[in-house]
Scaffold this motif. Structure first.
Motif, mmCIF file in Angstrom:
data_model
loop_
_atom_site.group_PDB
_atom_site.id
_atom_site.type_symbol
_atom_site.label_atom_id
_atom_site.label_comp_id
_atom_site.label_asym_id
_atom_site.label_seq_id
_atom_site.Cartn_x
_atom_site.Cartn_y
_atom_site.Cartn_z
ATOM 1 N N LEU A 16 -12.002 -8.708 -1.340
ATOM 2 C CA LEU A 16 -11.953 -7.610 -0.386
ATOM 3 C C LEU A 16 -10.919 -6.571 -0.795
ATOM 4 C CD1 LEU A 16 -12.895 -6.361 2.271
ATOM 5 C CD2 LEU A 16 -11.173 -7.763 3.435
ATOM 6 N N ALA A 17 -9.801 -7.022 -1.299
ATOM 7 C CA ALA A 17 -8.752 -6.093 -1.735
ATOM 8 C C ALA A 17 -9.284 -5.159 -2.815
ATOM 9 C CB ALA A 17 -7.541 -6.868 -2.253
ATOM 10 N N PHE A 18 -10.027 -5.692 -3.766
ATOM 11 C CA PHE A 18 -10.597 -4.832 -4.804
ATOM 12 C C PHE A 18 -11.559 -3.833 -4.174
ATOM 13 C CE2 PHE A 18 -13.950 -3.623 -7.686
ATOM 14 C CZ PHE A 18 -13.207 -3.071 -8.717
ATOM 15 N N GLU A 19 -12.420 -4.315 -3.293
ATOM 16 C CA GLU A 19 -13.408 -3.443 -2.657
ATOM 17 C C GLU A 19 -12.753 -2.341 -1.835
ATOM 18 O OE1 GLU A 19 -15.897 -6.181 -0.533
ATOM 19 O OE2 GLU A 19 -16.637 -7.086 -2.392
ATOM 20 N N LEU A 20 -11.570 -2.606 -1.302
ATOM 21 C CA LEU A 20 -10.855 -1.610 -0.508
ATOM 22 C C LEU A 20 -9.977 -0.694 -1.365
ATOM 23 C CD1 LEU A 20 -9.815 -3.785 2.563
ATOM 24 C CD2 LEU A 20 -11.655 -2.086 2.424
ATOM 25 N N GLY A 21 -9.986 -0.918 -2.672
ATOM 26 C CA GLY A 21 -9.238 -0.049 -3.571
ATOM 27 C C GLY A 21 -7.781 -0.418 -3.752
ATOM 28 N N GLU A 22 -7.418 -1.620 -3.390
ATOM 29 C CA GLU A 22 -6.030 -2.048 -3.584
ATOM 30 C C GLU A 22 -5.787 -2.368 -5.055
ATOM 31 O OE1 GLU A 22 -4.674 -4.963 -0.774
ATOM 32 O OE2 GLU A 22 -5.916 -4.113 0.815
ATOM 33 N N ARG A 23 -4.544 -2.597 -5.406
ATOM 34 C CA ARG A 23 -4.147 -2.883 -6.777
ATOM 35 C C ARG A 23 -3.726 -4.345 -6.900
ATOM 36 N NH1 ARG A 23 0.796 0.283 -7.518
ATOM 37 N NH2 ARG A 23 1.056 -0.422 -5.408
ATOM 38 N N ARG A 36 -1.890 -17.298 -4.880
ATOM 39 C CA ARG A 36 -1.865 -16.092 -5.721
ATOM 40 C C ARG A 36 -2.941 -16.180 -6.799
ATOM 41 N NH1 ARG A 36 1.433 -11.861 -6.942
ATOM 42 N NH2 ARG A 36 1.324 -11.082 -9.075
ATOM 43 N N ALA A 37 -3.059 -17.338 -7.426
ATOM 44 C CA ALA A 37 -4.074 -17.515 -8.462
ATOM 45 C C ALA A 37 -5.477 -17.329 -7.885
ATOM 46 C CB ALA A 37 -3.932 -18.887 -9.107
ATOM 47 N N ALA A 38 -5.716 -17.862 -6.702
ATOM 48 C CA ALA A 38 -7.026 -17.713 -6.066
ATOM 49 C C ALA A 38 -7.291 -16.253 -5.721
ATOM 50 C CB ALA A 38 -7.108 -18.582 -4.814
ATOM 51 N N TRP A 39 -6.293 -15.566 -5.186
ATOM 52 C CA TRP A 39 -6.429 -14.151 -4.837
ATOM 53 C C TRP A 39 -6.765 -13.336 -6.081
ATOM 54 C CZ3 TRP A 39 -4.634 -9.269 -5.761
ATOM 55 C CH2 TRP A 39 -4.760 -8.313 -4.748
ATOM 56 N N LEU A 40 -6.046 -13.596 -7.162
ATOM 57 C CA LEU A 40 -6.277 -12.861 -8.411
ATOM 58 C C LEU A 40 -7.657 -13.160 -8.986
ATOM 59 C CD1 LEU A 40 -2.762 -13.225 -10.059
ATOM 60 C CD2 LEU A 40 -3.740 -11.179 -8.992
ATOM 61 N N ARG A 41 -8.132 -14.397 -8.860
ATOM 62 C CA ARG A 41 -9.485 -14.724 -9.324
ATOM 63 C C ARG A 41 -10.528 -13.950 -8.527
ATOM 64 N NH1 ARG A 41 -7.495 -19.994 -9.553
ATOM 65 N NH2 ARG A 41 -8.573 -20.526 -7.640
ATOM 66 N N GLY A 42 -10.337 -13.858 -7.227
ATOM 67 C CA GLY A 42 -11.270 -13.099 -6.397
ATOM 68 C C GLY A 42 -11.261 -11.621 -6.749
ATOM 69 N N PHE A 43 -10.077 -11.083 -6.965
ATOM 70 C CA PHE A 43 -9.929 -9.675 -7.337
ATOM 71 C C PHE A 43 -10.645 -9.417 -8.659
ATOM 72 C CE2 PHE A 43 -7.893 -5.918 -9.012
ATOM 73 C CZ PHE A 43 -7.579 -5.151 -7.905
ATOM 74 N N ALA A 44 -10.399 -10.282 -9.643
ATOM 75 C CA ALA A 44 -10.995 -10.118 -10.972
ATOM 76 C C ALA A 44 -12.518 -10.253 -10.921
ATOM 77 C CB ALA A 44 -10.400 -11.124 -11.939
ATOM 78 N N ALA A 45 -13.013 -11.182 -10.131
ATOM 79 C CA ALA A 45 -14.462 -11.372 -10.025
ATOM 80 C C ALA A 45 -15.130 -10.134 -9.438
ATOM 81 C CB ALA A 45 -14.770 -12.595 -9.164
ATOM 82 N N ALA A 46 -14.540 -9.563 -8.414
ATOM 83 C CA ALA A 46 -15.098 -8.352 -7.808
ATOM 84 C C ALA A 46 -15.047 -7.193 -8.788
ATOM 85 C CB ALA A 46 -14.339 -8.009 -6.524
ATOM 86 N N ARG A 47 -13.967 -7.098 -9.565
ATOM 87 C CA ARG A 47 -13.836 -6.025 -10.552
ATOM 88 C C ARG A 47 -14.916 -6.168 -11.624
ATOM 89 N NH1 ARG A 47 -8.292 -6.127 -13.209
ATOM 90 N NH2 ARG A 47 -9.214 -8.000 -14.068
ATOM 91 N N GLU A 48 -15.131 -7.387 -12.096
ATOM 92 C CA GLU A 48 -16.161 -7.611 -13.126
ATOM 93 C C GLU A 48 -17.556 -7.312 -12.604
ATOM 94 O OE1 GLU A 48 -15.734 -8.170 -16.401
ATOM 95 O OE2 GLU A 48 -13.647 -7.785 -15.884
ATOM 96 N N GLU A 49 -17.835 -7.706 -11.369
ATOM 97 C CA GLU A 49 -19.141 -7.401 -10.775
ATOM 98 C C GLU A 49 -19.334 -5.900 -10.652
ATOM 99 O OE1 GLU A 49 -19.505 -9.494 -7.085
ATOM 100 O OE2 GLU A 49 -19.455 -11.451 -8.079
#
Length: 56
Positions: A16-23, A36-49
């Motif tokens: 969600l953070a990636f989708e909302l434009g957060e860093r 933190r690791a889980a959050w970063l994995r979610g962020f990275a997955a959304a970025r790759e998609e």
């Protein structure tokens, strides 16, 4: 120790953070925290998609 439910929530928060434009720096969990690791994995997955054209 984080529960599986906590890890799932953190993963979804990262997406969600990636989708909302957060860093990446906006991650609410500190270094060494398994959430933190889980959050970063979610962020990275959304970025790759998003890069693959499957975001949304």
């Amino acid at each position: 120790m984080a529960t599986r439910a906590d890890l799932v929530v953190a993963l979804k928060e990262g997406r969600l953070a990636f989708e909302l434009g957060e860093r990446l720096e906006d991650c609410p969990y500190g270094a060494g925290n398994p959430l933190r690791a889980a959050w970063l994995r979610g962020f990275a997955a959304a970025r790759e998609e998003s890069r693959a054209g499957g975001g949304g």
